[in-house]
Design a protein around this motif. Structure first.
Motif, PDB file in Angstrom:
ATOM      1  N   MET A 131      41.084  77.963  23.681  1.00  0.00           N
ATOM      2  CA  MET A 131      41.008  76.948  24.734  1.00  0.00           C
ATOM      3  C   MET A 131      42.185  77.083  25.688  1.00  0.00           C
ATOM      4  N   LYS A 132      41.881  76.973  26.970  1.00  0.00           N
ATOM      5  CA  LYS A 132      42.909  77.102  28.008  1.00  0.00           C
ATOM      6  C   LYS A 132      42.737  75.988  29.022  1.00  0.00           C
ATOM      7  N   GLU A 133      43.842  75.410  29.441  1.00  0.00           N
ATOM      8  CA  GLU A 133      43.777  74.353  30.442  1.00  0.00           C
ATOM      9  C   GLU A 133      43.713  74.945  31.847  1.00  0.00           C
ATOM     10  N   VAL A 134      42.881  74.360  32.664  1.00  0.00           N
ATOM     11  CA  VAL A 134      42.813  74.708  34.082  1.00  0.00           C
ATOM     12  C   VAL A 134      43.684  73.719  34.840  1.00  0.00           C
ATOM     13  N   ARG A 135      44.607  74.213  35.629  1.00  0.00           N
ATOM     14  CA  ARG A 135      45.474  73.308  36.393  1.00  0.00           C
ATOM     15  C   ARG A 135      44.650  72.556  37.430  1.00  0.00           C
ATOM     16  N   PHE A 136      44.739  71.253  37.340  1.00  0.00           N
ATOM     17  CA  PHE A 136      43.909  70.424  38.199  1.00  0.00           C
ATOM     18  C   PHE A 136      44.519  69.035  38.223  1.00  0.00           C
ATOM     19  N   ARG A 137      44.570  68.451  39.391  1.00  0.00           N
ATOM     20  CA  ARG A 137      45.128  67.110  39.488  1.00  0.00           C
ATOM     21  C   ARG A 137      44.217  66.124  38.763  1.00  0.00           C
ATOM     22  N   ALA A 138      44.756  65.478  37.750  1.00  0.00           N
ATOM     23  CA  ALA A 138      43.957  64.558  36.941  1.00  0.00           C
ATOM     24  C   ALA A 138      43.347  63.463  37.804  1.00  0.00           C
ATOM     25  N   THR A 139      42.099  63.166  37.535  1.00  0.00           N
ATOM     26  CA  THR A 139      41.389  62.167  38.327  1.00  0.00           C
ATOM     27  C   THR A 139      40.520  61.304  37.429  1.00  0.00           C
ATOM     28  N   SER A 140      40.229  60.105  37.889  1.00  0.00           N
ATOM     29  CA  SER A 140      39.358  59.208  37.122  1.00  0.00           C
ATOM     30  C   SER A 140      38.003  59.038  37.811  1.00  0.00           C
ATOM     31  N   VAL A 141      37.743  59.871  38.833  1.00  0.00           N
ATOM     32  CA  VAL A 141      36.466  59.791  39.548  1.00  0.00           C
ATOM     33  C   VAL A 141      35.312  59.928  38.552  1.00  0.00           C
ATOM     34  N   SER A 142      34.310  59.070  38.671  1.00  0.00           N
ATOM     35  CA  SER A 142      33.191  59.144  37.746  1.00  0.00           C
ATOM     36  C   SER A 142      31.878  58.843  38.458  1.00  0.00           C
ATOM     37  N   SER A 143      30.812  59.448  37.936  1.00  0.00           N
ATOM     38  CA  SER A 143      29.482  59.180  38.468  1.00  0.00           C
ATOM     39  C   SER A 143      29.106  57.719  38.243  1.00  0.00           C
ATOM     40  N   THR A 144      29.596  57.138  37.158  1.00  0.00           N
ATOM     41  CA  THR A 144      29.307  55.733  36.858  1.00  0.00           C
ATOM     42  C   THR A 144      29.777  54.832  37.992  1.00  0.00           C
ATOM     43  N   GLU A 145      30.997  55.049  38.462  1.00  0.00           N
ATOM     44  CA  GLU A 145      31.545  54.230  39.539  1.00  0.00           C
ATOM     45  C   GLU A 145      30.795  54.482  40.841  1.00  0.00           C
ATOM     46  N   ILE A 146      30.426  55.738  41.079  1.00  0.00           N
ATOM     47  CA  ILE A 146      29.677  56.067  42.296  1.00  0.00           C
ATOM     48  C   ILE A 146      28.331  55.345  42.295  1.00  0.00           C
ATOM     49  N   ARG A 147      27.639  55.358  41.174  1.00  0.00           N
ATOM     50  CA  ARG A 147      26.352  54.659  41.087  1.00  0.00           C
ATOM     51  C   ARG A 147      26.529  53.164  41.330  1.00  0.00           C
ATOM     52  N   LYS A 148      27.583  52.617  40.792  1.00  0.00           N
ATOM     53  CA  LYS A 148      27.851  51.179  40.958  1.00  0.00           C
ATOM     54  C   LYS A 148      28.042  50.844  42.435  1.00  0.00           C
ATOM     55  N   LEU A 149      28.824  51.658  43.123  1.00  0.00           N
ATOM     56  CA  LEU A 149      29.081  51.416  44.540  1.00  0.00           C
ATOM     57  C   LEU A 149      27.808  51.556  45.377  1.00  0.00           C
ATOM     58  N   ILE A 150      26.994  52.560  45.044  1.00  0.00           N
ATOM     59  CA  ILE A 150      25.736  52.745  45.771  1.00  0.00           C
ATOM     60  C   ILE A 150      24.824  51.543  45.559  1.00  0.00           C
ATOM     61  N   SER A 151      24.777  51.038  44.311  1.00  0.00           N
ATOM     62  CA  SER A 151      23.924  49.879  44.019  1.00  0.00           C
ATOM     63  C   SER A 151      24.400  48.643  44.763  1.00  0.00           C
ATOM     64  N   GLU A 152      25.693  48.648  45.158  1.00  0.00           N
ATOM     65  CA  GLU A 152      26.251  47.525  45.911  1.00  0.00           C
ATOM     66  C   GLU A 152      26.100  47.709  47.417  1.00  0.00           C
ATOM     67  N   GLY A 153      25.465  48.819  47.813  1.00  0.00           N
ATOM     68  CA  GLY A 153      25.165  49.026  49.221  1.00  0.00           C
ATOM     69  C   GLY A 153      26.082  49.980  49.962  1.00  0.00           C
ATOM     70  N   ILE A 154      27.025  50.621  49.264  1.00  0.00           N
ATOM     71  CA  ILE A 154      27.913  51.592  49.920  1.00  0.00           C
ATOM     72  C   ILE A 154      27.121  52.866  50.217  1.00  0.00           C
ATOM     73  N   LYS A 155      27.175  53.326  51.474  1.00  0.00           N
ATOM     74  CA  LYS A 155      26.410  54.508  51.877  1.00  0.00           C
ATOM     75  C   LYS A 155      27.280  55.592  52.509  1.00  0.00           C
ATOM     76  N   ASP A 156      28.588  55.388  52.524  1.00  0.00           N
ATOM     77  CA  ASP A 156      29.515  56.335  53.140  1.00  0.00           C
ATOM     78  C   ASP A 156      29.835  57.444  52.135  1.00  0.00           C
ATOM     79  N   ALA A 157      29.321  58.651  52.393  1.00  0.00           N
ATOM     80  CA  ALA A 157      29.498  59.761  51.458  1.00  0.00           C
ATOM     81  C   ALA A 157      30.966  60.077  51.207  1.00  0.00           C
ATOM     82  N   SER A 158      31.787  60.051  52.261  1.00  0.00           N
ATOM     83  CA  SER A 158      33.202  60.365  52.110  1.00  0.00           C
ATOM     84  C   SER A 158      33.913  59.324  51.247  1.00  0.00           C
ATOM     85  N   LEU A 159      33.514  58.083  51.373  1.00  0.00           N
ATOM     86  CA  LEU A 159      34.094  57.017  50.557  1.00  0.00           C
ATOM     87  C   LEU A 159      33.677  57.158  49.098  1.00  0.00           C
ATOM     88  N   LEU A 160      32.452  57.585  48.892  1.00  0.00           N
ATOM     89  CA  LEU A 160      31.938  57.754  47.534  1.00  0.00           C
ATOM     90  C   LEU A 160      32.426  59.041  46.874  1.00  0.00           C
TER      91      LEU A 160
END
Length: 213
Positions: free
Chosen positions: A162-191
């Protein structure tokens, strides 16, 4: 057709929907892992999401295809989708080795998966059939992953590569994106998704109500 062996990265997931961080992860793995290609492979039925409502395979695969337009050496793959069963990584790797005997496969996973890899279906088969590149995330930072690899995985299994790939840790998730879309957010850059994927979501009326996966 060339007979040259290819080093292929397998980047699996639900991709419900695929987002820009997924693409950045694939790019980082392609570069740092010395891979020839990365296959972005949506799961048919993720074992840890049995019983959850997930948008149809065709939608998830179409979004992956749209998100990867213009990307070099990163390709959509329906390898697991065409198999009508739970998508166990161990089974997929065995099948890939049979279907592509001249190539080498590397599994690309998030750091969150590292922390419970011992609970996956037949992890020894996974270790025997692929190197693993992992990418840290918020909550599964580099030190946590390294500790788990040394103190759990390498003590319980063999061939743990196993080897780590250097990458800035992020908490971005599809779950949050779906939640925002269901709330009416349509801005792709924001999502944090591509414009093409956003248009597909709107055209097909996806995630109007929050779904799991």
């Amino acid at each position: 057709m060339s007979d040259k062996m290819k080093k292929i990265g397998i980047f699996g997931g639900t991709f419900n929907p695929i987002h820009n961080t997924h693409i950045d992860m694939a790019k980082a793995a392609l570069k740092e892992g010395g891979l020839d290609e990365v296959w972005v492979m949506p799961a048919k039925v993720p074992p840890h999401k049995l019983g959850m409502k997930i948008v149809a395979d065709i939608h998830r695969f179409e979004m992956v295809k749209l998100a990867l337009i213009g990307e070099k050496n990163i390709f959509p793959s329906d390898y697991e989708l065409v198999r009508d069963r739970v998508s166990y990584t161990s089974d997929t790797l065995i099948s890939l080795k049979k279907d592509f005997p001249g190539d080498e496969f590397t599994l690309i996973i998030g750091g969150d998966s590292v922390l419970y890899l011992e609970d996956w279906h037949e992890p020894q088969i996974i270790f025997d059939n692929a190197d693993i590149l992992y990418i840290s995330r918020i909550g599964s930072e580099s030190d946590k992953c390294l500790s788990h690899i040394d103190n759990v995985l390498k003590k319980r299994f063999t061939n743990v590569r196993m080897k780590e790939v250097r990458f800035r840790a992020t908490s971005v998730s599809s779950t949050e994106i779906r939640k925002l879309i269901s709330e009416g957010i349509k801005d792709a850059s924001l999502l944090g998704i591509s414009n093409k994927v956003m248009q597909y979501i709107l055209t097909n009326n996806l995630y109007k109500e929050e779904v799991h996966g």
